[in-house]
Structure formats: structure tokens, C-alpha cells
Design an enzyme around this catalytic site. Sequence first.
Site, PDB file in Angstrom:
ATOM      1  CB  SER A   1       1.059  -9.069   9.726  1.00  0.00           C
ATOM      2  OG  SER A   1       1.222  -7.205  10.354  1.00  0.00           O
TER       3      SER A   1
ATOM      4  CE1 TYR B   1      -0.900   7.982   8.049  1.00  0.00           C
ATOM      5  CE2 TYR B   1      -1.847   9.674   7.392  1.00  0.00           C
ATOM      6  CZ  TYR B   1      -1.933   8.588   6.802  1.00  0.00           C
ATOM      7  OH  TYR B   1      -2.270   7.635   6.805  1.00  0.00           O
TER       8      TYR B   1
HETATM    9  P1  NAP Z   1      -2.917  -1.084   9.900  1.00  0.00           P
HETATM   10  O1  NAP Z   1      -4.412  -1.694   9.868  1.00  0.00           O
HETATM   11  O2  NAP Z   1      -2.387  -0.207  11.427  1.00  0.00           O
HETATM   12  O3  NAP Z   1      -1.682  -2.193   9.997  1.00  0.00           O
HETATM   13  C1  NAP Z   1      -0.485  -1.619   9.982  1.00  0.00           C
HETATM   14  C2  NAP Z   1       0.487  -2.780   8.798  1.00  0.00           C
HETATM   15  O4  NAP Z   1       2.599  -2.268   8.973  1.00  0.00           O
HETATM   16  C3  NAP Z   1       0.613  -3.747  10.172  1.00  0.00           C
HETATM   17  O5  NAP Z   1       0.780  -5.462   8.562  1.00  0.00           O
HETATM   18  C4  NAP Z   1       1.630  -3.475  10.908  1.00  0.00           C
HETATM   19  O6  NAP Z   1       2.416  -4.671  11.049  1.00  0.00           O
HETATM   20  C5  NAP Z   1       2.868  -2.787   9.731  1.00  0.00           C
HETATM   21  N1  NAP Z   1       3.498  -2.453  10.472  1.00  0.00           N
HETATM   22  C6  NAP Z   1       3.715  -0.685  11.236  1.00  0.00           C
HETATM   23  N2  NAP Z   1       4.997  -0.443  11.287  1.00  0.00           N
HETATM   24  C7  NAP Z   1       5.814  -1.038  10.938  1.00  0.00           C
HETATM   25  C8  NAP Z   1       7.482  -1.204  10.919  1.00  0.00           C
HETATM   26  N3  NAP Z   1       7.790  -0.053  11.295  1.00  0.00           N
HETATM   27  N4  NAP Z   1       7.377  -2.387   9.888  1.00  0.00           N
HETATM   28  C9  NAP Z   1       6.683  -2.728   9.265  1.00  0.00           C
HETATM   29  N5  NAP Z   1       5.981  -2.739   9.442  1.00  0.00           N
HETATM   30  C10 NAP Z   1       5.365  -2.075   9.754  1.00  0.00           C
HETATM   31  O7  NAP Z   1      -2.734   0.350   8.864  1.00  0.00           O
HETATM   32  P2  NAP Z   1      -3.638   0.395   7.718  1.00  0.00           P
HETATM   33  O8  NAP Z   1      -4.941   1.466   8.273  1.00  0.00           O
HETATM   34  O9  NAP Z   1      -3.390  -1.019   6.769  1.00  0.00           O
HETATM   35  O10 NAP Z   1      -2.645   1.386   6.757  1.00  0.00           O
HETATM   36  C11 NAP Z   1      -1.003   0.752   5.989  1.00  0.00           C
HETATM   37  C12 NAP Z   1      -1.258   1.880   5.150  1.00  0.00           C
HETATM   38  O11 NAP Z   1      -1.845   2.252   4.217  1.00  0.00           O
HETATM   39  C13 NAP Z   1       0.104   3.283   6.424  1.00  0.00           C
HETATM   40  O12 NAP Z   1       0.559   3.764   5.367  1.00  0.00           O
HETATM   41  C14 NAP Z   1      -1.025   4.213   5.771  1.00  0.00           C
HETATM   42  O13 NAP Z   1      -1.291   5.449   6.176  1.00  0.00           O
HETATM   43  C15 NAP Z   1      -1.855   3.769   4.502  1.00  0.00           C
HETATM   44  N6  NAP Z   1      -3.406   4.342   5.195  1.00  0.00           N
HETATM   45  C16 NAP Z   1      -4.230   4.144   5.557  1.00  0.00           C
HETATM   46  C17 NAP Z   1      -5.443   4.930   4.878  1.00  0.00           C
HETATM   47  C18 NAP Z   1      -6.669   3.631   6.168  1.00  0.00           C
HETATM   48  O14 NAP Z   1      -7.778   4.382   6.034  1.00  0.00           O
HETATM   49  N7  NAP Z   1      -6.580   2.868   6.412  1.00  0.00           N
HETATM   50  C19 NAP Z   1      -6.452   5.359   4.814  1.00  0.00           C
HETATM   51  C20 NAP Z   1      -5.226   5.922   3.750  1.00  0.00           C
HETATM   52  C21 NAP Z   1      -3.065   5.548   3.395  1.00  0.00           C
HETATM   53  P3  NAP Z   1       3.250  -4.686  12.914  1.00  0.00           P
HETATM   54  O15 NAP Z   1       2.551  -3.374  13.685  1.00  0.00           O
HETATM   55  O16 NAP Z   1       3.386  -5.613  13.175  1.00  0.00           O
HETATM   56  O17 NAP Z   1       4.590  -4.468  11.979  1.00  0.00           O
END
Ligand code: NAP
Length: 259
Positions: free
Chosen positions: A16, A157
Amino acid sequence: MLTSIAGRSVVVTGASKGIGKGIARVFAQRGAKVLLAARGAADLEATVAELKAAGGDVAGQVCDVTDWDSVQALIARAEADHGGLDVLCANAGIFPQTKMVDMDPEDWDFVLGTNLKSCFLCVKASIPAFERRGGGRIIITSSITGPITGYPGWTHYAASKAGQLGFMRTAAMEMSRYGVTVNAVMPGNIITEGLESLGDEYLRQMAESIPLKRLGNVDDIGNAALFFASDEANYVTGQTIVVDGGQVLPESLDAMKEI
Ligand code: NAP
């Protein structure tokens, strides 16, 4: 140019917002049928509407990746509505920042459950669908944090993200019998709703520490996922790709001043 993935059935968790939304958009733009999953219905509906308006063949399913029944229902929906399952992107994750001195044991369990156990649940739930299909692709969103780098406040994490890679290597071996590859993208700092919540100062300092001098965008991760899903990557399994603008390269702060 990669072989077309038009018509393939793709599931993206955590779609989302942020990276998951970017992955879903990259696949939808190339004609895949994409099922987006997240817990919050309102954000999910808005993202599905946005991608549909751009011509995507997409749908949304409310799903909590920590819940076995919910994950099974997600994969069943992909099979029922999109004729099978070709690609699973296990992307959903959270990154609350808490130093160990303030961290409750429940905080640890929540992060490990959401980021690591969820990978096992999503992959396990997808096995029958991949077996029926005769092959497929699994792409995990890990991180540089944990496998390569450290950052105070993220012991849970970091452990979850390093754990995903340990899981991936053995999962790649077990899934080979179904013709399924399992690989991981390791993002650096990517501009997402979740990352923005860490504040402007965090984002500014982070950009300064990256040789390419900017944070990544979600399409950078979507394109790496697309490669792992492509026919051209059919002999790649149990592997990782770091997408971080060179963030892990500098040996010291002085090294950054030299460029
Ligand atoms: P984000 O913007 O906070 O988005 C997280 C997404 O995951 C949202 O759609 C959220 O929707 C969903 N989510 C969270 N808990 C969930 C659950 N229990 N079941 C189903 N959906 C769930 O995060 P992001 O930055 O895009 O990160 C996404 C992934 O990339 C993660 O695994 C993160 O560790 C990884 N990552 C991100 C970065 C970065 O710089 N952004 C760097 C390295 C790795 P709801 O809350 O509505 O469920």
C-alpha cells in the site's frame, strides 16, 4: 531489454505504500496481474485505485503477514483471480527505532514476527501454488542494515533482515525442487512513507553519507525485483543485490570528503 512478464501473476506484500507500492507499480506497468497486500484497507484501496487509473491490472487484499490464515487467503486469492502464482514479493516490514535499553521483549518479537517469520509464512503458503504452476520466483526485501551495516536502535530490525538472508539460502535449496528461485534485494535508504517518518535530519544526514549523494527511490528497488522475476534471471537463486547508491562503500567519513 528483459523478456516480457505481461500476464504473470504477482503478489506483493506491504504494497500500500513505499517500496512495495513501487514494486507493484513496476510489475503492473509491464502488464503483470498484481495482487497488493497490506493491513490498512484505506491506504490499500487508494494505491489500487492509483495503479488502476494508470492502466494496471491490479487488485488489493487486506492481509496481515504475521497471520497464517490471512497469508493463506492471500495466495488463494491470487490463484483464484489471476489464474495461478508466478512471483511472490515478500516485502512487508517495519522498522521502529528503539535502543536495547528501552526495548521490551515484546518489541523484539513484534519486529521479528513481522519481518522474518512473515517470510516463512508467505513462502510456505505459496508452495502448493508454485507446485501447481511448475515454477516461480520469490523475491524478499531485506536491507543493508543487519547483513552489512549497523545502526543504533535497530538491533531487532537488523537481526530480522540478516535472518531473512539465512532463511533465503536454505529456502532457495528447498524450493529448487518446485522450479522456484528465491533471491533478495538489499535496499539502502529509500524514500518511502516509513523512512520519511524518521525525520528530515535523518534523511539529510543519510543522503550526505551516500556516494551518489541522494536517497534511492522505490522504482530503484522495483527494477531490481523485476530482474529477479525475469526469464533472464532463471539460473540465479539464493543471491542478493545491494541497491544503495554506494552507501556501504566508504571506509570512513574522510573517504566521503575525497569524492
Ligand atoms: P513503509 O513505507 O512503512 O511501508 C510498509 C508497508 O508494509 C505498508 O504497505 C504497510 O501497510 C505494510 N505492512 C506493515 N506491516 C504489515 C503486516 N503485518 N502485514 C502486511 N503488511 C504490512 O515501509 P518501506 O520503507 O516501504 O519498507 C518496505 C520494506 O523495505 C520493509 O521490509 C523494509 O524493511 C525494507 N527496507 C526499506 C528501506 C527504506 O529505506 N525504506 C531500506 C531497507 C529495507 P499497513 O501498515 O497498512 O499494513
